[in-house]
Write an enzyme that holds these catalytic residues in place. Structure first.
Site, PDB file in Angstrom:
ATOM      1  N   TYR A  91       0.829  -1.210   0.000  1.00  9.10           N
ATOM      2  CA  TYR A  91       0.000   0.000   0.000  1.00  9.10           C
ATOM      3  C   TYR A  91       0.866   1.263   0.000  1.00  9.10           C
ATOM      4  CZ  TYR A  91      -3.341  -3.562   1.335  1.00  9.10           C
ATOM      5  OH  TYR A  91      -4.087  -4.711   1.371  1.00  9.10           O
ATOM      6  N   TYR A 139     -13.995  -6.202   3.745  1.00 12.77           N
ATOM      7  CA  TYR A 139     -12.688  -6.408   3.108  1.00 12.77           C
ATOM      8  C   TYR A 139     -12.377  -7.900   3.134  1.00 12.77           C
ATOM      9  CZ  TYR A 139      -7.660  -6.537   2.341  1.00 12.77           C
ATOM     10  OH  TYR A 139      -6.420  -6.828   1.856  1.00 12.77           O
ATOM     11  N   ASP A 158     -15.805 -15.320   6.239  1.00  9.91           N
ATOM     12  CA  ASP A 158     -14.395 -14.952   6.168  1.00  9.91           C
ATOM     13  C   ASP A 158     -13.920 -14.675   7.588  1.00  9.91           C
ATOM     14  OD1 ASP A 158     -11.924 -13.775   5.935  1.00  9.91           O
ATOM     15  OD2 ASP A 158     -12.508 -12.295   4.425  1.00  9.91           O
ATOM     16  N   LYS A 213      -4.146 -15.874   8.826  1.00 10.72           N
ATOM     17  CA  LYS A 213      -3.473 -15.003   9.782  1.00 10.72           C
ATOM     18  C   LYS A 213      -2.935 -15.747  11.001  1.00 10.72           C
ATOM     19  CE  LYS A 213      -5.325 -10.515   8.386  1.00 10.72           C
ATOM     20  NZ  LYS A 213      -4.072 -10.015   7.802  1.00 10.72           N
TER      21      LYS A 213
END
Length: 428
Positions: free
Chosen positions: A19, A147, A248, A277
Site C-alpha cells: 500500500y 474487506y 471470512d 493469519k
C-alpha cells in the site's frame, strides 16, 4: 550491524512496500529482532507490538514451542508437493480444524494465504452450483465496508466505493452489495435491520452462488463490530432462499474477538469458512478453506469431476507443523481469560480518547481496540510519534487501532493505549 539509516536507504532503492508508492518516502523503521511482544529496532529502541504483525502473531515472537516445531519439522522435510502425496502435519492440521470449527464443516482445503482462501471459497461456491445443475448461479452478495483480500476474486467483494480496490472496478465481476449492518455488537437486531439485505437476497436468489461476509467484525474495511443477531438472521435467510454462506474468519479466527470464531457469537455455522493469519501464529504464510460434505459433494459432481485449484505450496509441511503447534498452544492456554483481560485494559485505556474533539468513536471487542478519528490521520506525523512513545501501532485512514498478541501484559496494554490516546490528542 549496519546503522538503521543505511538499511532504510538500501530498502528505498530496491523494495516496494504494501500500500505504498514505489518511491515511498514515508516513515520506515528497521527491525533487528523480535521476542515476546517487543520489536527491537536496529538503533536499539524497543517497541511494544500492538499489531501482532497484522493480527497473526497471537503468541508473540520467538515462542519456544513454535520455534521447536519448526526445528523438528526441518529435520524431516520442509516441503513436498501435495498432489498425490500426503504427510502427517497436514492431515493432523485438517483433523484439528474440523474438530474445533462449527459443525458440519468437515473438509479442509489448505491454501497459501488469506486472499487465496477467499478465492478458493468463491470457486467452491461457483463449482458447487455447476455440480448441482445450476451454472447460472455465479453472483455473490455481500455487505458494504467489508474487506476480503487483494486478489481479483477477493477484491470483487470488498466495498466497491469506500474500499481500497475501486481502481480495479472495470476488471472485477459485478456483485451485489447490501448496506453494512447498522446495529452495534451489543444492540438487538430487528426486522428492519435486515430488510434491505433480505430484499436483495430474495430478488437475486436465482443467480446467487453465495453470501460472503466477515462475521461480527468487519476488519480492514472498517474495524466495526456488528450485532450477532444480524449474522444469525443472515444464516436463516440463506437457508430459506437456498444460498450458500461463506464466513471470512481470516482476521478474527482463533480467539481475537473473544470467541474462538466470529460465527460463535451468533451460534451459527457457515457452509464455507476461510481461516488464515493467526493459523500459524505468524510464523509462516498459510490459510485454509473449510466446507461441508454437501458443498464438497456438489463441487465433485461438477463436469470437471474435481475441484480446480492447486497451490504449489499447498499443505506445506513446515507451515502445517507450526500451525499445529500454534493451534494446540492456543487451545491449551487460558486464551479466553487473556483476551478478556486485554479487552478490559483496552476499554479502560482508550476511554479518555472519547473526550477528544477529533475523535468520532472509541470501541473495543475482545482483543481489538479502535479509536476512530473524524478526519484521516497523517501517517507521516502520527507513525513516528507512536514509535517515539514506544509502541508499534499502524493506523490507516481514520482508524488508530490495536490487536496486540494474547500474551500482552496489563502494563504493556496500558502503555499501548496511553500512547494511542496521546498520539491522537497531539495530531487531531
Amino acid at each position: 550491524m549496519k546503522p538503521s539509516s543505511d538499511l532504510v536507504a538500501r530498502d528505498r532503492r530496491a523494495v516496494w512496500h504494501p500500500y505504498a508508492a514505489a518511491s515511498h518516502t514515508g516513515p520506515l523503521f528497521a527491525v533487528s529482532s523480535a521476542a515476546g511482544v517487543r520489536l527491537t529496532l536496529t538503533d536499539g529502541r524497543e517497541l511494544i507490538d500492538g499489531m501482532s504483525s497484522w493480527w497473526a502473531a497471537i503468541h508473540g515472537y520467538r515462542h519456544p514451542v513454535l520455534d521447536e516445531a519448526v526445528r523438528t519439522q526441518l529435520g524431516s522435510m520442509s516441503h513436498v508437493m501435495f498432489g498425490g502425496l500426503t504427510h502427517e502435519p497436514a492431515v493432523r492440521l485438517a483433523e484439528t480444524l474440523v474438530a474445533i470449527t462449527p459443525e458440519p464443516l468437515r473438509r479442509v482445503f489448505l491454501c497459501d494465504s488469506g486472499s487465496v482462501a477467499v478465492e478458493v471459497a468463491i470457486k467452491m461456491a461457483l463449482q458447487y452450483w455447476t455440480g448441482r445443475g445450476r451454472p447460472e448461479r455465479t453472483r455473490l452478495l455481500t455487505i458494504r465496508r467489508g474487506y476480503h483480500g487483494d486478489t481479483s476474486g477477493a477484491m470483487s467483494v470488498c466495498d466497491p466505493d469506500a474500499g481500497m480496490h475501486h481502481l480495479f472496478s472495470q476488471l472485477l465481476p459485478r456483485h451485489l452489495f447490501a448496506p453494512a449492518p447498522r446495529r452495534a455488537y451489543d444492540e438487538p437486531c430487528e426486522d428492519a435491520d435486515v430488510a434491505e439485505f433480505e430484499r436483495l437476497l430474495a430478488r437475486h436468489a436465482h443467480e446467487l452462488a453465495a453470501v460472503i461476509l466477515e462475521p461480527v467484525v468487519q476488519g480492514t474495511g472498517a474495524m466495526r463490530f456488528y450485532a450477532p443477531g444480524w449474522l444469525a438472521r443472515v444464516r436463516e435467510l440463506c437457508d430459506h432462499h437456498g444460498v450458500l454462506l461463506i464466513a471470512d474468519e481470516i482476521a478474527v479466527g482463533f480467539g481475537r474477538s473473544g470467541e474462538l470464531f466470529g460465527c460463535d457469537h451468533a451460534g451459527i455455522s457457515p457452509d464455507i469458512m476461510c481461516l488464515g493469519k493467526a493459523l500459524t501464529g505468524g510464523y509462516m504464510s498459510m490459510a485454509a478453506t473449510l466446507c461441508t460434505d454437501e458443498v464438497a459433494a456438489g463441487v465433485s459432481d461438477s463436469p470437471a469431476g474435481a475441484f480446480m485449484h492447486g497451490p504449489t505450496f499447498m499443505g506445506n509441511p513446515l507451515a502445517s507443523a507450526v500451525a499445529n503447534a500454534s493451534v494446540e498452544l492456543l487451545l491449551s492456554s487460558p486464551w479466553r481469560a487473556r483476551v478478556t483481560e486485554i479487552s478490559a485494559g483496552l476499554t479502560a485505556g482508550l476511554a479518555p480518547a472519547a473526550e477528544l474533539a477529533g475523535v468520532a468513536d472509541v470501541r473495543v471487542l475482545g482483543a481489538i481496540g479502535v479509536i476512530e478519528t473524524r478526519e484521516p490521520v497523517d501517517m507521516a506525523v502520527i507513525q513516528p510519534l507512536l514509535v517515539e512513545l514506544g509502541v508499534w501501532v499502524r493506523p490507516f485512514g481514520r482508524l488508530v487501532y490495536t490487536m496486540p498478541p494474547f500474551i500482552t501484559s496489563p502494563a504493556d496494554v496500558a502503555t499501548l493505549t496511553g500512547a494511542m490516546v496521546e498520539a491522537v490528542a497531539r495530531t487531531t
